[in-house]
Enzyme design. Structure first.
Site, mmCIF file in Angstrom:
data_model
loop_
_atom_site.group_PDB
_atom_site.id
_atom_site.type_symbol
_atom_site.label_atom_id
_atom_site.label_comp_id
_atom_site.label_asym_id
_atom_site.label_seq_id
_atom_site.Cartn_x
_atom_site.Cartn_y
_atom_site.Cartn_z
ATOM 1 N N ALA A 60 -8.279 27.303 -30.823
ATOM 2 C CA ALA A 60 -9.528 27.044 -31.552
ATOM 3 C C ALA A 60 -10.209 28.341 -31.951
ATOM 4 C CB ALA A 60 -10.459 26.180 -30.701
ATOM 5 N N GLU A 79 -12.558 37.854 -25.487
ATOM 6 C CA GLU A 79 -11.667 37.202 -24.515
ATOM 7 C C GLU A 79 -11.940 37.809 -23.148
ATOM 8 O OE1 GLU A 79 -9.332 34.686 -24.277
ATOM 9 O OE2 GLU A 79 -9.503 35.357 -22.186
ATOM 10 N N ASN A 87 -5.471 28.696 -22.142
ATOM 11 C CA ASN A 87 -4.515 27.633 -21.816
ATOM 12 C C ASN A 87 -3.541 27.390 -22.958
ATOM 13 O OD1 ASN A 87 -5.167 26.808 -19.198
ATOM 14 N ND2 ASN A 87 -6.775 25.407 -19.899
ATOM 15 N N GLY A 92 2.201 22.988 -23.759
ATOM 16 C CA GLY A 92 3.527 22.394 -23.941
ATOM 17 C C GLY A 92 4.198 22.520 -25.298
ATOM 18 N N GLY A 93 3.453 22.896 -26.339
ATOM 19 C CA GLY A 93 4.121 23.179 -27.607
ATOM 20 C C GLY A 93 4.336 22.005 -28.544
ATOM 21 N N ARG A 339 -1.451 9.537 -20.629
ATOM 22 C CA ARG A 339 -1.455 10.339 -19.407
ATOM 23 C C ARG A 339 -2.190 9.682 -18.253
ATOM 24 N NH1 ARG A 339 -2.505 16.177 -22.392
ATOM 25 N NH2 ARG A 339 -0.338 16.452 -23.003
ATOM 26 N N GLU A 479 -11.618 22.525 -26.220
ATOM 27 C CA GLU A 479 -11.902 21.807 -24.974
ATOM 28 C C GLU A 479 -13.346 21.982 -24.518
ATOM 29 O OE1 GLU A 479 -8.904 22.602 -22.053
ATOM 30 O OE2 GLU A 479 -9.773 21.242 -20.569
#
Lengths: 516, 516
Positions: A60, A79, A87, A92-93, A339, A479
């Site tokens: 993001a 950062e 993350n 997971g891609g 999930r 997130e």
């Protein structure tokens, strides 16, 4: 302190004002009580100024930085950790897109509405629907942007749990680095580099209600919030918070869900703490839905963190193998359910569950992936290999007859093209299970995604907790924003969320009128 | 405004400071943007000062006022509405106590741990366990306090949904007025009267981190937040927020759970809005678990609000009658399950459910209640009366044979002393169903309780969102506090919660060292 304030600035002093004096001098301000970390005031002069400050370098933040820079804004990209990517870089891609060219090639019918329905169902309809719609409507455009703008490479479509059809573009790189690295490269070309070890210590909100900058700590040493050198940065246009969730913050997790304290492992990197969210709330952002915290169902107790397990458990076993309860030898959930459904089912079975595939399934599920995964996973002790079904059953105390019956039932379904037992989606590629060797990963859910965060509107503007109106000069994306995914996020929708709203925030922030 | 601030007070101005000037002058301060309602600063001089300010006059606020006054503190007791009592005064009239004298008289075994277990189970283990324990441990003492200190009268024990055993003292008055009125009487004796139409417009938090007072609007006209005359009140010791939940605030409800917007009715009084909670967050309180919002399962679509229905649905039909799905003629839930279980079950059946009893059941369930309830409910069109089972079935399109079978099965269970179908608790008093006339209330869940709110510790101190430490000078109690009830509150535990933590906060606030 109250006397001091009276002497200095008369009747109108506040705790923000008092602390502002310290911040403006570029020095950490020691608080008497220790029980209080007050909001900061505007510095008299700023140590630096830019158009747009972006906090966080996951998907993001980087997407926002690209768009803001492209629109002509000067950008400070912050950062707090030693390396960028958050993350995102270890994720997971896979990125969801509804009605994509790859789906057309494979003859898979899909629509924006189907993706919306899937997201809302997984989210138990707690999602803010206007945000879901934007993600779904822009999902194909967003993937196309990664290809056209960043040169991202994909290896095909994956079928992620809770999605009606295969619609998730799988990165050739096998992880989120396949997007983060091209994003960083692109930004470097544009002259923007992440400032690592730079903590956003405080957001600065002016008496006029506008967010006008931040106090950072340079040379920050995570997780010591007092480390580093304070510095003020003015944001002429806006601040974009892309600071992630609080999956690796047991104390905040526990406050919102006492079941999820420090005993539980997480897939998140060490920087995923609630500190930025706490600062945002302290300057008047609106916290929504913080007690919805997602456990990833595809993790293993035999390694720490995200690890290798999901590549096999989701990528291989959920489509080409089976998940079974070792106590019964039976399947216990649709391996492609969302999930929350799957994590709840594993927990209900006392974590005594495994994911397994045969040799054929492994090959099919791994096609296009880095070929050394198998060895790495075996070396790590996460992927266990057995020369026969009998030995696999014996090693995990699975009733052999029940296990064989489970496989027979499934194999009959492969012939029929239908999973009568669990209703799992069966693609043409799924084959019968039976070819040795057999591969196993043990299952144990871990904290993966925090659905709650700052309330935002369709423009990614943060919402003021008192007025319910946008806070001028503050965007929240990824997130760190709440309400997008409701009770539970669907896999591969974080990529779409982060990139889409990151771009929106970057574009909008660059278009904001400067305040000086 | 930023220029003005520089001129006036140099570098240390903040938006709180600016607005403080207006507040100190006792005048409403008009904001330029309209999108911003900033926290307030300390006034130079206060219009009034007391030891303890208590905001809200439900069970919790009144209990706090009694204890603080008893401990020698001077008290300002604020109520924004025209009359005191909030949701408490219109509530159902039952208070949980585990291991009570009345239970001993009836030979009912119970324990503190059983109450804790029941609360945690209903709360899906999301409850903050240390708060649950306090309520359970003090539950008998709390009821005894209402008897000894207030002269409250009870008519016996009720069995509320989700409780393992009958343990809820039912007020002779039949509603929360049975406690609120004696509380108000007691306070009057002590010289404390609620200041009605007095809105807590802002909490005032000092630069030193302490909450030191409030800005009120006297002669407030609900719900116009700009109405009334501003005035500052200093709290030498502390402010106690007993401001209730946000059950009647569709916009805040919708933010936290988009399914629960304005379409849905609520049992709450019109004052149950999020405004005080928004103010608390704006000065640095920690919001926890706001998306857990409870629907009451015992309400009727044939009247507005709480109404009469719960008296029959819970008080009569849940113990002495049955709840059935009109589409099937069958029971669909244990009528004594917790609220969430039952509300979810009614919603899953498309709200096509009724609660009914026969004439005998009505008499048993109504024993000790005001005798005019039956007539009132019938007049209101909420309670429907049928001379025969056949006519009842016909009126509600219930398959008669299935309904008869449902009753037969239940009646067989009465003989056996066990509810084989749903596992409902069967007391000796439960009789067979069959005596005409039959009484019916249609079911439709309504928003009843908001579990989320400000994080507190065992002392009822509010927790700072940045530091995680207590905010000196601020207590939060009752429904305004979050974490106590987790995902769903058990019936009759709000009384125990509000009275117990109200008393704790009142005692603790009175013992705080004054700040001047």
């Amino acid at each position: 302190m109250s006397e001091q304030s009276k002497n200095k600035i008369g009747k109108a002093v506040t705790r923000r004002a008092m602390l502002g004096a310290g911040a403006a001098a570029g020095a950490a301000f020691a608080l008497g009580s220790g029980a209080e970390a007050a909001p900061q005031a505007m510095p008299e002069s700023w140590d630096e100024e830019v158009d747009v400050i972006i906090v966080g370098t996951g998907f993001a933040g980087l997407a926002a930085a690209i768009e803001a820079t492209k629109a002509g804004a000067s950008v400070a990209l912050l950062e707090k950790m030693r390396t960028p990517g958050g993350n995102s870089i270890i994720s997971g891609g896979v990125i969801a897109a509804a009605g994509s060219p790859l789906q057309a090639e494979e003859g898979i019918e899909d629509s924006v509405q189907t993706l919306i329905d899937d997201m809302m169902k997984a989210g138990l309809n707690l999602n803010h629907p206007e945000l879901v719609r934007i993600i779904a409507e822009k999902s194909v455009e967003t993937v196309q942007w990664t290809i056209d703008e960043l040169g991202v490479e994909y290896r095909g479509l994956a079928h992620m749990g809770g999605h009606a059809v295969p619609r998730s573009y799988a990165l050739a790189a096998g992880s989120g680095s396949g997007i983060v690295v091209p994003q960083l490269d692109k930004l470097k070309e544009m002259g923007v580099e992440p400032r690592t070890r730079t903590l956003m210590k405080h957001l600065l909100r002016d008496p006029d209600g506008r967010v006008k900058g931040v106090i950072v700590h340079e040379k920050y040493r995570h997780p010591d919030l007092d480390s580093g050198t304070p510095k003020s940065i003015k944001a002429r246009k806006a601040v974009i918070m892309a600071t992630g969730g609080f999956g690796n913050d047991p104390s905040f997790r526990k406050l919102q869900d006492p079941r999820l304290g420090g005993e539980l492992d997480t897939t998140n990197h060490p920087g995923a703490t609630a500190q930025p969210l706490r600062e945002a709330m302290n300057i008047g952002c609106t916290l929504v839905q913080p007690s919805w915290i997602q456990l990833g169902p595809w993790t293993s107790p035999d390694e720490r963190g995200f690890g290798y397990a999901p590549h096999f458990v989701q990528g291989v076993a959920a489509s080409y193998g089976l998940w079974v309860d070792t106590q019964t030898g039976k399947r216990f959930v649709n391996e492609l359910a969302d999930r929350k459904t799957r994590a709840d089912a594993i927990l209900a079975a006392g974590n005594k569950c495994i994911a397994f595939s045969d040799a054929d399934g492994y090959v099919k599920g791994s096609t296009g992936r880095p070929t050394d995964n198998l060895d790495k996973m075996k070396e790590a002790g996460v992927l266990l290999e057995y020369p026969s079904l009998e030995e696999m059953a014996a090693a995990h105390n699975i009733p052999l007859d029940a296990l064989k019956e489970t496989i027979e039932t499934f194999n009959a379904g492969v012939d029929a093209g239908e999973d009568s037992e669990m209703g799992r989606y069966m693609s043409d590629k799924v084959g019968k299970i039976g070819t040795a060797p057999f591969y196993v990963v043990r299952l144990s859910p871990k904290v993966h995604h925090t659905m709650g965060g700052c309330a935002i509107n369709e423009k990614a503007e943060a919402i003021d907790v008192v007025s319910g109106e946008p806070i001028v000069g503050l965007y929240v994306v990824g997130e760190a924003a709440g309400g997008v995914h409701g009770a539970s996020r669907l896999g591969s929708c974080a990529y779409a969320d982060c990139l889409t709203f990151g771009r929106i925030a970057g574009q909008n922030a660059a278009a904001v009128e400067s305040w000086s």
